[in-house]
Scaffold this active site. Structure first.
Site, PDB file in Angstrom:
ATOM      1  N   GLU A  43       0.825  -1.210   0.000  1.00  0.00           N
ATOM      2  CA  GLU A  43       0.000   0.000   0.000  1.00  0.00           C
ATOM      3  C   GLU A  43       0.862   1.264   0.000  1.00  0.00           C
ATOM      4  O   GLU A  43       0.553   2.237  -0.691  1.00  0.00           O
ATOM      5  CB  GLU A  43      -0.951   0.019   1.200  1.00  0.00           C
ATOM      6  CG  GLU A  43      -1.961  -1.124   1.241  1.00  0.00           C
ATOM      7  CD  GLU A  43      -2.833  -1.172  -0.009  1.00  0.00           C
ATOM      8  OE1 GLU A  43      -3.184  -0.110  -0.530  1.00  0.00           O
ATOM      9  OE2 GLU A  43      -3.142  -2.291  -0.464  1.00  0.00           O
ATOM     10  N   ASP A  48       3.717  -4.393  -5.705  1.00  0.00           N
ATOM     11  CA  ASP A  48       4.235  -5.683  -5.215  1.00  0.00           C
ATOM     12  C   ASP A  48       5.764  -5.656  -5.186  1.00  0.00           C
ATOM     13  O   ASP A  48       6.384  -6.104  -4.217  1.00  0.00           O
ATOM     14  CB  ASP A  48       3.771  -6.834  -6.123  1.00  0.00           C
ATOM     15  CG  ASP A  48       2.348  -7.278  -5.800  1.00  0.00           C
ATOM     16  OD1 ASP A  48       1.807  -6.838  -4.773  1.00  0.00           O
ATOM     17  OD2 ASP A  48       1.791  -8.074  -6.586  1.00  0.00           O
TER      18      ASP A  48
HETATM   19 ZN   LIG Z   1      -2.549  -2.531  -4.614  1.00  0.00          ZN
END
Ligand SMILES: [Zn+2]
Length: 407
Positions: free
Chosen positions: A272, A353
């Site tokens: 995030e 990621d």
């Molecule tokens: Zn995301």
């Protein structure tokens, strides 16, 4: 206009149904076996639950989509909006506001049975539902109240600008719209979310220490780290980082903290933070503003054309009816852009990621993803074309494969 509208309506509906059938076929075809990469981490029973849950939601979707199309037809060519306009009269700007809000609330009311079925039958069957009827009704009441209290002034402001903004009113309308979306991005976590959820500061010391270290490593500051009582409504798990400027706060669903171990929560949070650090939020707001500019420009072209209204079953030209019609009909024409927008979003997810892997633990990110997909009964075997249209996040196998690649 009528022909164009009907063509777009039925084309959109047709594509939606086609995608839904494709997805169901694909998921069922892969139901018997857990994909190889997950064979050790996900039991067959969980894989099949995900398949059944996906299919059940697709089936409901195949009833809701035609119902929505029928509702739009009833409101437009069916004369619903003309009837409503007759009720409120054409006189004042307030009557215009009442017209728009009542149409929005009425449409929601017509779709309410589906929402009830989704929560109390479908989600219940797969043991995700935690909402009680009392909570459901109180949420509905709050949403309706918000529609009136926030939507009312916004619609009034928009109508005022259209009426008093001079020749360049649409630029003002656009600027106001950008300002309002920025304001709500900033205000949502502090003003609106607390109406529905309770936020308590995170107290788990190990997790807290991990998160503080992560924030320090990545150069973030946050107004606070909160746990949200998402489990009062549903057992789906998630986390988000929200707000703008110094109002940013980290929010973890209480269910997430139950499902994931601290290192996994840390990696999800790092993902995030990646969205912020890599500027995805600003890209998104920027793209939204650009699309909005195009939207108001097109709106300015049609708002005083009689053919636009007549073609959509409304007999009188008025800014408020124009605004509502545009809001309802424009998505039919932007639907083909879906794959482009989701592809863009999936790129952001891969980047976030990678950020998580670089700044926390890639292995923890992988096991967090696996646990979240299993817990949320998200399918591991989506149909590629359905996925291209609908998935803002890449399918789990692709995300895990990227994370597993040595950098
Ligand atoms: Zn995301």
């Amino acid at each position: 206009m009528t022909a164009l509208f009907l063509a777009a309506l039925f084309a959109t509906l047709g594509i939606r149904l086609w995608l839904s059938f494709r997805q169901e076929r694909h998921v069922r075809a892969h139901r018997a076996e857990v994909p190889e990469a997950f064979a050790e981490s996900i039991p067959l029973k969980a894989h099949q639950k995900a398949a059944d849950y996906t299919v059940a939601r697709l089936r409901l979707g195949r009833i809701v989509a035609p119902a929505r199309a029928a509702l739009l037809l009833a409101f437009t060519l069916g004369g619903g909006l003309s009837l409503l306009a007759g009720v409120w009269g054409q006189g004042t700007r307030l009557a215009g506001v009442a017209f728009v809000l009542s149409a929005l609330l009425l449409a929601e009311l017509c779709l309410l049975p589906f929402a009830i079925y989704r929560t109390f039958v479908l989600e219940e069957r797969f043991a995700f539902n935690r909402t009680t009827p009392v909570l459901f009704v109180s949420d509905l009441g709050k949403q309706a109240l918000l529609t009136v209290l926030l939507g009312g002034p916004l619609v009034y402001g928009a109508l005022w600008l259209i009426g008093n903004g001079g020749a360049g009113w649409w630029v003002w309308l656009w600027a106001a719209w950008v300002g309002v979306s920025l304001f709500f991005t900033w205000a949502y976590p502090v003003l609106i979310a607390p109406l529905f959820f309770k936020f308590t500061p995170l107290r788990d010391d190990e997790l807290l220490q991990r998160i503080r270290n992560l924030l320090r490593r990545t150069g973030f500051s946050s107004e606070g780290i909160f746990v949200m009582d998402g489990s009062r409504r549903s057992s789906h798990a998630n986390a988000y980082f929200t707000g703008l400027g110094r109002r940013k706060r980290i929010v973890l669903f209480d269910t997430l903290c139950q499902v994931l171990a601290p290192p996994e929560v840390e990696s999800v949070l790092a993902h995030e933070l990646g969205h912020f650090k890599l500027g995805h939020l600003w890209w998104r707001l920027g793209a939204g503003a650009a699309m909005g500019l195009l939207g108001v420009a097109v709106f300015a072209l049609v708002v005083d054309r009689a053919w636009f209204y007549a073609g959509l079953g409304v007999d009188q030209v008025s800014a408020h009816a124009g605004l509502l019609l545009f809001l309802w009909v424009a998505p039919l024409f932007t639907f083909p852009l879906g794959p482009l927008l989701t592809a863009w979003s999936r790129r952001h997810e891969y980047a976030a990621d990678a950020f998580a892997a670089a700044h926390s633990d890639g292995q923890a990110m992988i096991s967090a993803l696996v646990k979240m997909y299993e817990h949320n009964a998200a399918t591991l075997t989506p149909d590629p074309i359905h996925s291209a249209f609908h998935d803002t996040h890449p399918p789990a196998p692709l995300r895990v494969a990227r994370l597993s690649k040595p950098v």
